[in-house]
Design an enzyme around this catalytic site. Sequence first.
Site, PDB file in Angstrom:
ATOM      1  N   GLU A 196      -0.362  -1.732   3.538  1.00 59.42           N
ATOM      2  CA  GLU A 196      -0.444  -0.771   4.642  1.00 59.42           C
ATOM      3  C   GLU A 196      -1.617  -1.078   5.568  1.00 59.42           C
ATOM      4  OE1 GLU A 196      -0.601   4.071   5.336  1.00 59.42           O
ATOM      5  OE2 GLU A 196      -1.423   3.231   3.497  1.00 59.42           O
TER       6      GLU A 196
ATOM      7  N   GLU B 244       2.682  12.453   5.097  1.00 66.15           N
ATOM      8  CA  GLU B 244       1.321  12.250   4.595  1.00 66.15           C
ATOM      9  C   GLU B 244       0.351  12.841   5.619  1.00 66.15           C
ATOM     10  OE1 GLU B 244      -1.050   8.787   2.227  1.00 66.15           O
ATOM     11  OE2 GLU B 244      -0.444   8.291   4.280  1.00 66.15           O
TER      12      GLU B 244
END
Length: 254
Positions: A138, A235
């Site tokens: 990520e 998130e």
Amino acid sequence: MKFSANLGFLWHDRPLPEAIRLAAAAGFDAVECHFPYEIDPAEVRAALSDTGLPMLALNTLPGDRNAGEFGLCALPGREEDARRVIKQAVDYAALIGACKVHVMAGLASGEVAHRTFLSSLAFASDLAAKAGLTVLIEPINTQDVPGYFLNTTDQALEFLAELDRPNVKLMFDCYHVHIMEGDLASRLKACLPMTGHVQIAAVPGRGEPDQGAIDYVVVMKELQELGYDGFIGAEYRPRATVEEGLGWMQRLRV
């Protein structure tokens, strides 16, 4: 669209099995988490079984947060620690039936860190393949985490091409990508073939995805047009209680 509750942010003050049940009650289609390792995997698996929710992903341990560590797997000299947390993550994911493991690179830069991360990911890829899992990397923005090894999707795509492992994919977090690169539409189009998971949150503030600079109704339509059929990971940091802020979910189920 199918939405996953990231339990590292949502209901993070509740025991993980309880948080899984709360996510199901709130209408989420899946869950994901950060660092579940202190919880008995049998309890987590029971909660997943009771609710019918899949556990999409979990993270490798970040190291010593008190010392400023935010991942170990690109840190020269920490290769043994990196392999230990990767094995721990893959083993735990297999025990609870999770699908993916996010391998956290950490605060590093330079060619030696590049080679170190490649080695860590090759190790993770081999272990994950035996368990039928996907590995995620990520890019994280430099405002929230200065010095993180991966910052942009171009950097991640180049890295994935060099690694060339089919079970290692990109985690496309719209919050981080917008801050670093903007133009989510073009970045999604370029990245989707190598994307293993998508996450959302408002910019700025990282709150519910119903305000700010990103129009997530448009993003959801773009994902549909591009043929993305995976889950969307929520998130974000709730502005009040999680339940009070869930109005966005129905709006984005295009």
